[in-house]
Design a protein around this motif. Structure first.
Motif, PDB file in Angstrom:
ATOM      1  N   ARG A  76      -5.755 -14.858  -7.486  1.00 29.39           N
ATOM      2  CA  ARG A  76      -4.846 -15.975  -7.233  1.00 29.39           C
ATOM      3  C   ARG A  76      -4.125 -15.765  -5.916  1.00 29.39           C
ATOM      4  NH1 ARG A  76      -5.093 -15.162 -12.651  1.00 29.39           N
ATOM      5  NH2 ARG A  76      -5.265 -17.003 -14.001  1.00 29.39           N
ATOM      6  N   LEU A  77      -3.620 -16.860  -5.354  1.00 24.73           N
ATOM      7  CA  LEU A  77      -2.806 -16.753  -4.154  1.00 24.73           C
ATOM      8  C   LEU A  77      -1.374 -16.417  -4.563  1.00 24.73           C
ATOM      9  CD1 LEU A  77      -4.040 -19.810  -2.041  1.00 24.73           C
ATOM     10  CD2 LEU A  77      -4.467 -17.400  -1.564  1.00 24.73           C
ATOM     11  N   SER A  78      -0.817 -15.390  -3.967  1.00 21.12           N
ATOM     12  CA  SER A  78       0.561 -14.984  -4.262  1.00 21.12           C
ATOM     13  C   SER A  78       1.538 -15.840  -3.464  1.00 21.12           C
ATOM     14  CB  SER A  78       0.756 -13.515  -3.900  1.00 21.12           C
ATOM     15  OG  SER A  78       0.676 -13.346  -2.486  1.00 21.12           O
ATOM     16  N   ALA A  79       2.809 -15.754  -3.833  1.00 20.38           N
ATOM     17  CA  ALA A  79       3.843 -16.459  -3.081  1.00 20.38           C
ATOM     18  C   ALA A  79       3.849 -15.994  -1.626  1.00 20.38           C
ATOM     19  CB  ALA A  79       5.209 -16.229  -3.730  1.00 20.38           C
ATOM     20  N   GLU A  80       3.612 -14.700  -1.408  1.00 20.05           N
ATOM     21  CA  GLU A  80       3.563 -14.171  -0.040  1.00 20.05           C
ATOM     22  C   GLU A  80       2.380 -14.759   0.730  1.00 20.05           C
ATOM     23  OE1 GLU A  80       3.854 -12.377  -2.796  1.00 20.05           O
ATOM     24  OE2 GLU A  80       5.944 -11.716  -2.600  1.00 20.05           O
ATOM     25  N   ASP A  81       1.238 -14.903   0.057  1.00 20.15           N
ATOM     26  CA  ASP A  81       0.068 -15.522   0.703  1.00 20.15           C
ATOM     27  C   ASP A  81       0.400 -16.945   1.154  1.00 20.15           C
ATOM     28  OD1 ASP A  81      -1.640 -13.322   0.242  1.00 20.15           O
ATOM     29  OD2 ASP A  81      -2.128 -14.055  -1.766  1.00 20.15           O
ATOM     30  N   ARG A  84       2.714 -17.060   4.152  1.00 18.51           N
ATOM     31  CA  ARG A  84       2.008 -16.688   5.379  1.00 18.51           C
ATOM     32  C   ARG A  84       1.151 -17.847   5.878  1.00 18.51           C
ATOM     33  NH1 ARG A  84      -0.849 -12.952   3.383  1.00 18.51           N
ATOM     34  NH2 ARG A  84       0.855 -11.450   3.424  1.00 18.51           N
ATOM     35  N   ILE A  85       0.437 -18.513   4.965  1.00 25.31           N
ATOM     36  CA  ILE A  85      -0.422 -19.631   5.363  1.00 25.31           C
ATOM     37  C   ILE A  85       0.414 -20.783   5.923  1.00 25.31           C
ATOM     38  CG2 ILE A  85      -2.016 -21.403   4.492  1.00 25.31           C
ATOM     39  CD1 ILE A  85      -2.947 -19.271   2.435  1.00 25.31           C
ATOM     40  N   CYS A  86       1.619 -20.966   5.416  1.00 25.91           N
ATOM     41  CA  CYS A  86       2.485 -22.062   5.852  1.00 25.91           C
ATOM     42  C   CYS A  86       3.375 -21.681   7.040  1.00 25.91           C
ATOM     43  CB  CYS A  86       3.359 -22.533   4.694  1.00 25.91           C
ATOM     44  SG  CYS A  86       2.442 -23.317   3.354  1.00 25.91           S
ATOM     45  N   SER A  87       3.205 -20.497   7.580  1.00 26.83           N
ATOM     46  CA  SER A  87       4.015 -20.057   8.717  1.00 26.83           C
ATOM     47  C   SER A  87       3.419 -20.569  10.031  1.00 26.83           C
ATOM     48  CB  SER A  87       4.110 -18.533   8.730  1.00 26.83           C
ATOM     49  OG  SER A  87       2.832 -17.955   8.972  1.00 26.83           O
ATOM     50  N   PRO A  88       4.159 -20.451  11.141  1.00 25.86           N
ATOM     51  CA  PRO A  88       3.631 -20.926  12.426  1.00 25.86           C
ATOM     52  C   PRO A  88       2.298 -20.267  12.783  1.00 25.86           C
ATOM     53  CG  PRO A  88       5.983 -20.492  12.590  1.00 25.86           C
ATOM     54  CD  PRO A  88       5.542 -19.978  11.246  1.00 25.86           C
ATOM     55  N   ALA A 116      -2.396 -23.365   9.510  1.00 29.58           N
ATOM     56  CA  ALA A 116      -2.846 -22.787   8.247  1.00 29.58           C
ATOM     57  C   ALA A 116      -4.186 -22.090   8.420  1.00 29.58           C
ATOM     58  CB  ALA A 116      -2.937 -23.874   7.180  1.00 29.58           C
ATOM     59  N   TRP A 117      -5.096 -22.728   9.145  1.00 29.82           N
ATOM     60  CA  TRP A 117      -6.415 -22.125   9.335  1.00 29.82           C
ATOM     61  C   TRP A 117      -6.332 -20.817  10.134  1.00 29.82           C
ATOM     62  CZ3 TRP A 117     -11.230 -20.861   8.724  1.00 29.82           C
ATOM     63  CH2 TRP A 117     -12.050 -21.652   7.896  1.00 29.82           C
ATOM     64  N   SER A 118      -5.343 -20.707  11.021  1.00 28.64           N
ATOM     65  CA  SER A 118      -5.210 -19.457  11.782  1.00 28.64           C
ATOM     66  C   SER A 118      -4.926 -18.285  10.860  1.00 28.64           C
ATOM     67  CB  SER A 118      -4.094 -19.596  12.830  1.00 28.64           C
ATOM     68  OG  SER A 118      -2.803 -19.544  12.234  1.00 28.64           O
ATOM     69  N   HIS A 119      -4.296 -18.553   9.706  1.00 33.22           N
ATOM     70  CA  HIS A 119      -4.021 -17.492   8.733  1.00 33.22           C
ATOM     71  C   HIS A 119      -5.146 -17.365   7.705  1.00 33.22           C
ATOM     72  CE1 HIS A 119      -0.014 -17.112  10.411  1.00 33.22           C
ATOM     73  NE2 HIS A 119       0.153 -18.423  10.285  1.00 33.22           N
ATOM     74  N   GLN A 168       3.650 -29.781   1.849  1.00 32.36           N
ATOM     75  CA  GLN A 168       4.135 -29.947   0.476  1.00 32.36           C
ATOM     76  C   GLN A 168       2.980 -30.113  -0.509  1.00 32.36           C
ATOM     77  OE1 GLN A 168       6.619 -33.370   1.546  1.00 32.36           O
ATOM     78  NE2 GLN A 168       8.409 -32.280   0.730  1.00 32.36           N
ATOM     79  N   LEU A 169       2.008 -30.927  -0.122  1.00 27.12           N
ATOM     80  CA  LEU A 169       0.856 -31.153  -0.991  1.00 27.12           C
ATOM     81  C   LEU A 169       0.036 -29.885  -1.153  1.00 27.12           C
ATOM     82  CD1 LEU A 169      -0.212 -34.674   0.319  1.00 27.12           C
ATOM     83  CD2 LEU A 169       0.750 -34.154  -1.926  1.00 27.12           C
ATOM     84  N   PHE A 170      -0.074 -29.102  -0.088  1.00 32.33           N
ATOM     85  CA  PHE A 170      -0.797 -27.839  -0.159  1.00 32.33           C
ATOM     86  C   PHE A 170      -0.134 -26.891  -1.152  1.00 32.33           C
ATOM     87  CE2 PHE A 170      -0.866 -23.398   1.413  1.00 32.33           C
ATOM     88  CZ  PHE A 170      -2.199 -23.097   1.205  1.00 32.33           C
ATOM     89  N   ARG A 171       1.186 -26.789  -1.099  1.00 34.00           N
ATOM     90  CA  ARG A 171       1.898 -25.902  -2.013  1.00 34.00           C
ATOM     91  C   ARG A 171       1.665 -26.330  -3.468  1.00 34.00           C
ATOM     92  NH1 ARG A 171       5.870 -22.548   0.265  1.00 34.00           N
ATOM     93  NH2 ARG A 171       6.162 -22.817   2.519  1.00 34.00           N
TER      94      ARG A 171
END
Length: 332
Positions: A76-81, A84-88, A116-119, A168-171
């Protein structure tokens, strides 16, 4: 099965999954193949029923859904994941922002997808598939009717998702994907159905079929999702088109002229399966009686089940013509 994330996908069997589960339960135990897995809900249904499953589709984004939600046994994706994906962006990439400026989504949404794709590029395995699946689910939710054949808001039906940001939709999509992960033996692959060579007790076949009007080109309708699942690497964009379509991938199942021969070949290809379960709609150009006759060439007994069904993207008046009968043939 209710936990499976729903995507507005042409021909999806989401509503039919409970009926299919009842039918699969009457068949002998053993491994199953979902040869045209599409949204992945039938492969997930087979897995939830305790079968080892192989999900196959020729599109990358649908195969990614199957990798994340069917083949994945516990990742599963963690909150930290997610944070990170939603960061600059880590590298300043802007392919989506440049290519689709003024199309589909606001600039800030396109910038989010690039960042997001960069992460995501640093992820692998099931976590990568989960992240890409959530991005595709979010993009499909925000695009009216879930298809990318138009760039105007004429199909805006007022849903809350159309007012939300893609972040928001991604989350939200991540939460749904995480909740859907269940244990069980399963695999996912992206490839041509005729390259499948696996023993199975059940081969479930839901091929695209030619309607009397329009077509069954999934690439035309979901090209943005196919590109998003790969960051358009290896994809051929038709730059002259307003929608930035990808080059079509012809299928013999999508033409009334070539479908009978393709179906005959398909049934022969899976001759080693103990049971063939074939889904087909009454709104196909090829009549159900003709399809049943083709199947009887390869199976001693064929049973036809008829289920009232609505293939609809909304409640608009033209959706009435999407009312159909779903034929499910079981050949043994």
């Amino acid at each position: 099965m209710r936990a499976y994330p729903r995507i507005r996908f042409m021909g999806s069997k989401y509503r039919l999954a409970p009926r299919l589960a009842e039918l699969f339960a009457t068949l002998p135990p053993g491994a199953a193949i979902d040869a045209f897995s599409g949204s992945g809900v039938v492969a997930y249904t087979l897995k939830a029923g305790g079968r080892e499953v192989l999900a196959n589709d020729h599109l990358t984004f649908t195969s990614t859904l199957a990798e994340a939600l069917v083949a994945n046994e516990g990742e599963r994706l963690s909150a930290e994941d997610v944070e990170r994906i939603c960061s600059p962006s880590r590298d300043g990439r802007d392919f989506i922002a440049r290519t689709f400026d003024g199309l589909y989504f606001p600039r800030e949404d396109h910038a989010f997808l690039d960042a997001a794709w960069s992460h995501v590029d640093e992820l692998d395995g099931a976590k990568r598939a989960l992240a890409l699946s959530a991005l595709c689910l979010a993009a499909a939710q925000k695009q009216p009717r879930g298809v990318f054949t138009v760039t105007t808001p004429r199909y805006d039906d007022g849903r809350r998702q159309l007012r939300m940001s893609l972040e928001q939709l991604f989350r939200e999509a991540v939460a749904r994907c995480n909740a859907a992960v269940i244990p069980g033996a399963a695999r996912a692959r992206c490839g041509d159905v005729f390259d499948l060579d696996e023993p199975a007790a059940i081969a479930y076949l839901d091929p695209p079929y030619a309607p009397p009007r329009d077509d069954t080109c999934y690439v035309k309708r979901y090209h943005f999702l196919e590109g998003l699942a790969t960051y358009w690497r290896g994809q051929e964009i038709m730059w002259e088109t307003r929608t930035r379509k990808l080059v079509k991938r012809p299928t013999p199942f999508g033409s009334k002229r070539t479908a009978p021969l393709a179906l005959d070949r398909l049934f022969d290809h899976f001759r080693s399966a103990e049971s063939l379960v074939v889904s087909y709609g009454s709104n196909a150009a090829l009549p159900a009686d003709e399809l049943e006759a083709l199947l009887r060439r390869h199976r001693r007994t064929v049973t036809r089940h008829e289920i009232a069904h609505r293939y609809a993207f909304g409640t608009h008046r033209t959706a009435e013509r999407r009312v159909a009968t779903e034929y499910v043939f079981v050949g043994r």
